[in-house]
Motif scaffolding. Structure first.
Motif, PDB file in Angstrom:
ATOM      1  N   ARG A 301       0.794  -1.229   0.000  1.00 26.06           N
ATOM      2  CA  ARG A 301       0.000   0.000   0.000  1.00 26.06           C
ATOM      3  C   ARG A 301       0.827   1.279   0.000  1.00 26.06           C
ATOM      4  O   ARG A 301       0.395   2.299  -0.534  1.00 26.06           O
ATOM      5  CB  ARG A 301      -0.933   0.002   1.224  1.00 26.06           C
ATOM      6  CG  ARG A 301      -1.985  -1.095   1.186  1.00 26.06           C
ATOM      7  CD  ARG A 301      -2.760  -1.168   2.490  1.00 26.06           C
ATOM      8  NE  ARG A 301      -3.401   0.092   2.814  1.00 26.06           N
ATOM      9  CZ  ARG A 301      -4.057   0.318   3.954  1.00 26.06           C
ATOM     10  NH1 ARG A 301      -4.149  -0.654   4.858  1.00 26.06           N
ATOM     11  NH2 ARG A 301      -4.623   1.490   4.182  1.00 26.06           N
ATOM     12  N   ILE A 302       2.018   1.250   0.594  1.00 22.65           N
ATOM     13  CA  ILE A 302       2.814   2.470   0.679  1.00 22.65           C
ATOM     14  C   ILE A 302       3.634   2.640  -0.601  1.00 22.65           C
ATOM     15  O   ILE A 302       4.316   1.717  -1.034  1.00 22.65           O
ATOM     16  CB  ILE A 302       3.751   2.423   1.898  1.00 22.65           C
ATOM     17  CG1 ILE A 302       2.940   2.379   3.193  1.00 22.65           C
ATOM     18  CG2 ILE A 302       4.675   3.633   1.918  1.00 22.65           C
ATOM     19  CD1 ILE A 302       3.781   2.267   4.447  1.00 22.65           C
ATOM     20  N   GLY A 303       3.547   3.813  -1.192  1.00 25.10           N
ATOM     21  CA  GLY A 303       4.302   4.103  -2.402  1.00 25.10           C
ATOM     22  C   GLY A 303       3.585   3.724  -3.672  1.00 25.10           C
ATOM     23  O   GLY A 303       4.230   3.465  -4.693  1.00 25.10           O
ATOM     24  N   SER A 304       2.244   3.701  -3.648  1.00 24.23           N
ATOM     25  CA  SER A 304       1.492   3.349  -4.850  1.00 24.23           C
ATOM     26  C   SER A 304       1.561   4.437  -5.906  1.00 24.23           C
ATOM     27  O   SER A 304       1.292   4.182  -7.079  1.00 24.23           O
ATOM     28  CB  SER A 304       0.027   3.069  -4.489  1.00 24.23           C
ATOM     29  OG  SER A 304      -0.586   4.217  -3.922  1.00 24.23           O
ATOM     30  N   THR A 305       1.897   5.665  -5.510  1.00 24.19           N
ATOM     31  CA  THR A 305       2.029   6.768  -6.455  1.00 24.19           C
ATOM     32  C   THR A 305       3.323   7.527  -6.148  1.00 24.19           C
ATOM     33  O   THR A 305       3.987   7.259  -5.149  1.00 24.19           O
ATOM     34  CB  THR A 305       0.844   7.739  -6.360  1.00 24.19           C
ATOM     35  OG1 THR A 305       0.868   8.397  -5.084  1.00 24.19           O
ATOM     36  CG2 THR A 305      -0.476   6.991  -6.509  1.00 24.19           C
ATOM     37  N   LEU A 306       3.612   8.491  -6.986  1.00 27.27           N
ATOM     38  CA  LEU A 306       4.754   9.372  -6.760  1.00 27.27           C
ATOM     39  C   LEU A 306       4.275  10.713  -6.231  1.00 27.27           C
ATOM     40  O   LEU A 306       4.883  11.752  -6.490  1.00 27.27           O
ATOM     41  CB  LEU A 306       5.551   9.560  -8.055  1.00 27.27           C
ATOM     42  CG  LEU A 306       6.406   8.365  -8.468  1.00 27.27           C
ATOM     43  CD1 LEU A 306       7.006   8.576  -9.843  1.00 27.27           C
ATOM     44  CD2 LEU A 306       7.499   8.107  -7.449  1.00 27.27           C
ATOM     45  N   THR A 311       1.633   9.463  -0.305  1.00 31.52           N
ATOM     46  CA  THR A 311       2.498   8.439   0.282  1.00 31.52           C
ATOM     47  C   THR A 311       2.523   8.561   1.794  1.00 31.52           C
ATOM     48  O   THR A 311       2.473   7.547   2.516  1.00 31.52           O
ATOM     49  CB  THR A 311       3.913   8.571  -0.285  1.00 31.52           C
ATOM     50  OG1 THR A 311       3.871   8.416  -1.711  1.00 31.52           O
ATOM     51  CG2 THR A 311       4.831   7.520   0.304  1.00 31.52           C
ATOM     52  N   ALA A 312       2.607   9.794   2.311  1.00 28.95           N
ATOM     53  CA  ALA A 312       2.577   9.989   3.760  1.00 28.95           C
ATOM     54  C   ALA A 312       1.256   9.517   4.349  1.00 28.95           C
ATOM     55  O   ALA A 312       1.225   8.899   5.419  1.00 28.95           O
ATOM     56  CB  ALA A 312       2.815  11.460   4.086  1.00 28.95           C
ATOM     57  N   MET A 467      11.593   6.290   1.961  1.00 30.55           N
ATOM     58  CA  MET A 467      12.195   6.095   0.649  1.00 30.55           C
ATOM     59  C   MET A 467      11.229   6.487  -0.465  1.00 30.55           C
ATOM     60  O   MET A 467      11.616   7.142  -1.442  1.00 30.55           O
ATOM     61  CB  MET A 467      12.617   4.630   0.479  1.00 30.55           C
ATOM     62  CG  MET A 467      13.384   4.350  -0.799  1.00 30.55           C
ATOM     63  SD  MET A 467      14.950   5.261  -0.896  1.00 30.55           S
ATOM     64  CE  MET A 467      15.855   4.466   0.435  1.00 30.55           C
ATOM     65  N   CYS A 468       9.952   6.124  -0.298  1.00 24.73           N
ATOM     66  CA  CYS A 468       8.950   6.486  -1.311  1.00 24.73           C
ATOM     67  C   CYS A 468       8.730   7.994  -1.341  1.00 24.73           C
ATOM     68  O   CYS A 468       8.550   8.583  -2.413  1.00 24.73           O
ATOM     69  CB  CYS A 468       7.638   5.759  -1.032  1.00 24.73           C
ATOM     70  SG  CYS A 468       7.725   3.961  -1.197  1.00 24.73           S
ATOM     71  N   ILE A 469       8.741   8.638  -0.171  1.00 24.34           N
ATOM     72  CA  ILE A 469       8.571  10.095  -0.125  1.00 24.34           C
ATOM     73  C   ILE A 469       9.763  10.785  -0.780  1.00 24.34           C
ATOM     74  O   ILE A 469       9.608  11.776  -1.507  1.00 24.34           O
ATOM     75  CB  ILE A 469       8.378  10.554   1.337  1.00 24.34           C
ATOM     76  CG1 ILE A 469       6.983  10.169   1.829  1.00 24.34           C
ATOM     77  CG2 ILE A 469       8.592  12.059   1.471  1.00 24.34           C
ATOM     78  CD1 ILE A 469       6.733  10.469   3.287  1.00 24.34           C
TER      79      ILE A 469
END
Length: 851
Positions: A301-306, A311-312, A467-469
């Motif tokens: 679920r975390i990082g599904s988009t940019l 993401t937060a 990392m995704c953020i």
């Protein structure tokens, strides 16, 4: 080693050997050929044979009767066999013994021989080595297949096993009482009869205190009723029941998880006399599975988009309620800015921007900071403290801490008291060596505080979110740079010209894909003509935008040379190949050739109303005529730019005045989840019913074909054609005689007078004289003069020669060479273009602005 230590070790070894008598079991191994390969001391005691008398001989000699002929087939495929066999003792009497046979999966020697026997063998070998070698030659070769040997074991007791002793019943009761799992025995009335020590410890009551009570009376918990219901089912059906229950036992702060089995107890006659409850505390395993499930959920679920904010929010959503009751994510303000955040801890006081929060309570009433707001955190607060030390920490919410917050942030202290916050876990968000912010996990509904076991879990999901953020932050920066570059390279405003009315749109791709290399252009050409261009560089990001800029600049340069569309694309293709070769030589794979590009180039002449088109693997344009008919022009499909070696072809088409040309990139019609034919049909329908204005038609096209954000860049160029009437164009054929120059000049002056352009007569006379004289002197007939009255005055002289004049400065004593120089000085622009039958030299002069 001291003597006492040596004595202690010997005593333990002696105790171990006394405890386990290996000679109480007869063991032997038999290879696939039926020969005995191993013989234990227990086997000697059972049958009286020494090892030297048996090993290497057929095991059938030990049987009292001949083995059945079907024995090999009956053992094929078996991993284990058990039964009774009649053996013959060494002294000749028969023995009926119970045998258990195991098929060994790998070759191994019998390892259960007594130490004395192995010592005797070593002594025998040392006394007579020749005899030992002879014995080795008599031994069968070792087998190393998976079915190499069978291991046969038999206890040195009666065939039915060890005999029962009077102490067995007491042993059973001791085993029940001291079992490693919780056990309780209930009668058919579901009242407790016996409980072991684990049951007593878990419930906190002795067996005597619980005897005669039902489980719901012992355990005042809804799970007690559920368990008793399953006990009834076990009594009624005679089948085992299994369930997992969560019970908060006395003296426990949190619920524990028990895996429970309920087995009906039968007497010798098969009648059910009670139920045996056995349970294992699987709380740790359950928590471990929960943590693993949470990590798996976070990875999905975390990082599904940019998108940084989304993401937060995904981090907060994943952690509630699995890990915390209330979660906030705060980032340093620099994270969302154009500059990179600084490495190391932030300076005091800590300023953070709230980007996400989630709660088990609807609407997150615990939050005191609005999303997007920047606030200051005191140095003693958990978020500021964890950022200062650079590691996660757990803090208990004490009255002293609340009182400290109250002095600076009374609203936070009031919410903490109102909702009963009691435990906080703060984790710094770090990625690639920079600090991004902090994630704060709080509990106020769940009674148990955070423990050290929660730290790795919180760190793991926070690190993933960080990392995704950071990826989103970097992508946002790159996307902004690409958009700025893309916008600067696209036409800022479309040039004024008389051939067509134009409207355009450019839509960058959605956040997931990034800015691409789509572009469009409108280029005024000589003779009041106009070039319409749409192109697409494959790929996304800054490199695609930069490549687009290079292609657009090159195409404009080639357009100024006034090449036909097919020749222009050929030259552009050559340019792409050269740039690609330069990239290969430098070891770079990021140039145009490695990316690829498509292009559509069209030239429209408002005098002849003829449109000439060529394309390099680009979607065909659409043409909507004033009568409402929409068609897609069948422009020959050329190869993509950079492929090289294949020719391009043109399509010439006369277009009625007021027609609508639609040039676009593939992102307009190739939408995910929709067939390309559906996109083409939708575009055709919109163009068949255009809006009152071109801008409105552009909006209608995008609204119909792209209801959401496009997955790829989209460039759209709409052009409504115009035509120059006969009163705006004057044409004369010029005889190839120098005497015709004066008459041609007079005709041009009369035409200017008819157009009311008396102020342009002087320059026009000079231009006509120079161009017509050069054509008569140096070119070949037919010669033709054409004047076009548009926003400017265009003078064109055509002839059948392909030789183009060159501008040069005449030397002092040269008699000629000054004509073209004067033309260039007196006119706005001049040039030459090749035609199918020769060339055309043109000169354009600006008209005086009417006051």
């Amino acid at each position: 080693m001291t003597g006492s230590e040596t004595a202690g070790r010997d005593d333990r070894a002696a105790w171990h050997e006394d405890l386990v008598d290996e000679t109480a079991t007869a063991r032997a191994t038999v290879d696939p050929q039926g020969r005995v390969t191993g013989w234990s001391e227990g086997a000697r005691r059972l049958l009286g044979y020494e090892s030297s008398e048996v090993v290497g001989r057929s095991a059938a000699l030990l049987l009292a009767d001949d083995p059945p002929a079907e024995l090999p087939r009956s053992l094929a495929g078996l991993r284990r066999w058990s039964g009774t066999a009649t053996l013959r003792h060494r002294d000749g009497h028969r023995l009926e013994v119970g045998l258990l046979a195991h098929r060994l999966l790998a070759h191994r020697r019998i390892r259960n021989q007594s130490q004395d026997q192995r010592q005797n063998q070593r002594q025998d070998q040392s006394q007579d080595p020749n005899q030992n070698r002879q014995q080795d030659r008599n031994q069968p070769p070792e087998q190393h297949s998976l079915d190499s040997e069978w291991l046969l074991v038999s206890p040195l007791t009666s065939p039915t096993g060890p005999s029962r002793s009077p102490g067995d019943d007491a042993l059973v009761m001791w085993g029940f009482a001291q079992s490693a799992c919780l056990m309780a025995l209930y009668d058919t009335g579901l009242r407790l009869r016996r409980a072991n020590a684990d049951m007593e410890r878990a419930i906190g009551l002795s067996e005597d205190a619980m005897r005669g009570l039902r489980l719901p009376e012992i355990l005042a918990d809804p799970q007690g009723d559920l368990t008793e219901e399953r006990m009834r089912r076990a009594l009624e059906t005679g089948e085992r029941q299994h369930l997992q229950i969560a019970v908060r036992l006395p003296f426990q702060d949190r619920a524990s998880i028990w895996t429970t089995s309920l087995a009906p107890v039968r007497d010798a006659g098969g009648e059910i006399q009670g139920v045996l409850l056995s349970a294992h505390d699987t709380t740790e395993q359950h928590l471990a599975r929960q943590r693993l499930a949470l990590l798996n959920d976070a990875s999905v679920r975390i990082g599904s988009t940019l998108d940084l904010t989304r993401t937060a929010q995904e981090l907060a959503d994943v952690a509630v309620p699995s890990l915390a009751d209330f979660v906030t994510v705060d980032l340093l303000p620099a994270v969302e800015g154009s500059q990179n955040p600084l490495t190391g801890p932030p300076s005091s006081p800590v300023m953070l921007r709230r980007v996400a929060c989630q709660s088990v309570l609807e609407g997150s009433p615990e939050a005191t900071i609005e999303p997007g707001a920047v606030t200051t955190y005191p140095d003693r607060s958990p978020p500021a403290e964890c950022l200062a030390v650079g590691r996660p920490l757990i803090r208990e919410v004490t009255p002293d801490a609340i009182a400290e917050w109250e002095s600076g942030h009374p609203d936070r202290a009031e919410r903490v008291r109102r909702y009963g916050f009691h435990s906080v876990l703060a984790v710094p968000m770090e990625a690639r060596g920079i600090t991004l912010g902090v994630a704060t996990f709080s509990r106020h509904r769940r009674p148990e505080p955070f423990e050290t076991d929660d730290l790795p879990l919180a760190e793991e999901i926070t690190a993933r979110a960080a990392m995704c953020i950071d990826n989103a932050r970097r992508y946002t920066t790159e996307r902004s740079t690409s958009l700025i570059l893309q916008s600067s390279l696209l036409p800022q405003r479309l040039p004024r010209q008389a051939a067509v009315d134009v409207a355009s749109r450019y839509l960058p791709a959605s956040g997931q894909t990034g800015v691409g290399g789509d572009w469009f252009d409108v280029i005024p050409l000589s003779g009041a003509r106009v070039a319409l261009v749409v192109g697409d560089v494959v790929g996304h990001g800054i490199q695609a935008s930069a490549t687009m800029g290079r292609l657009r600049t090159a195409l404009r340069t080639l357009a100024d040379v006034d090449l036909p569309p097919d020749e222009l694309l050929t030259h552009l293709d050559d340019l792409v190949n050269r740039v690609s070769a330069e990239g290969d030589d430098s070891g770079s794979a990021s140039d145009i050739g490695a990316i690829g590009a498509t292009c559509l180039y069209a030239v429209y002449d408002p005098v002849s109303r003829c449109c000439t088109l060529a394309r390099a693997a680009h979607p065909v344009p659409a043409l909507a005529t004033p009568d409402g008919i929409v068609e897609f022009l069948d422009v020959p499909a050329g190869p993509p730019l950079g492929l090289g070696g294949l020719p391009f072809e043109c399509l010439e088409r006369e277009i009625p005045e007021g027609s609508l040309l639609a040039l676009y990139t593939d992102g307009l019609i190739e939408v995910r989840g929709r067939d390309v034919d559906e996109g083409i049909a939708a575009l055709q329908d919109v163009l068949a019913h255009p809006a009152a204005s071109l801008e409105g038609t552009c909006d209608a096209v995008l609204h119909t074909l792209l209801p959401g954000r496009p997955a790829d860049d989209v460039a759209l160029l709409l052009a409504r054609t115009r035509a120059l009437g006969a009163n705006q164009v004057a044409t004369w054929d010029v005889p190839p005689d120098p005497a015709a120059v004066a008459e041609t000049r007079r005709r041009a002056c009369r035409q200017l007078a008819d157009w009311g352009l008396d102020e342009a007569v002087f320059v026009t006379e000079l231009v006509v004289s120079e161009l017509v004289t050069n054509a008569i002197r140096y070119a070949a007939p037919p010669i033709r003069l054409r004047l076009i009255h548009d926003r400017s005055l265009i003078c064109e002289v055509s002839d059948a020669s392909t030789t183009s004049p060159h501008l040069r400065r005449a030397r002092t004593y040269d008699e000629g060479g000054r004509g073209l120089l004067l033309v260039a000085q007196l006119t706005q622009a001049w040039g030459t273009r090749q035609t199918h039958h020769g060339k055309t030299i043109w000169a354009e002069q600006a008209l005086p602005v009417a006051v």
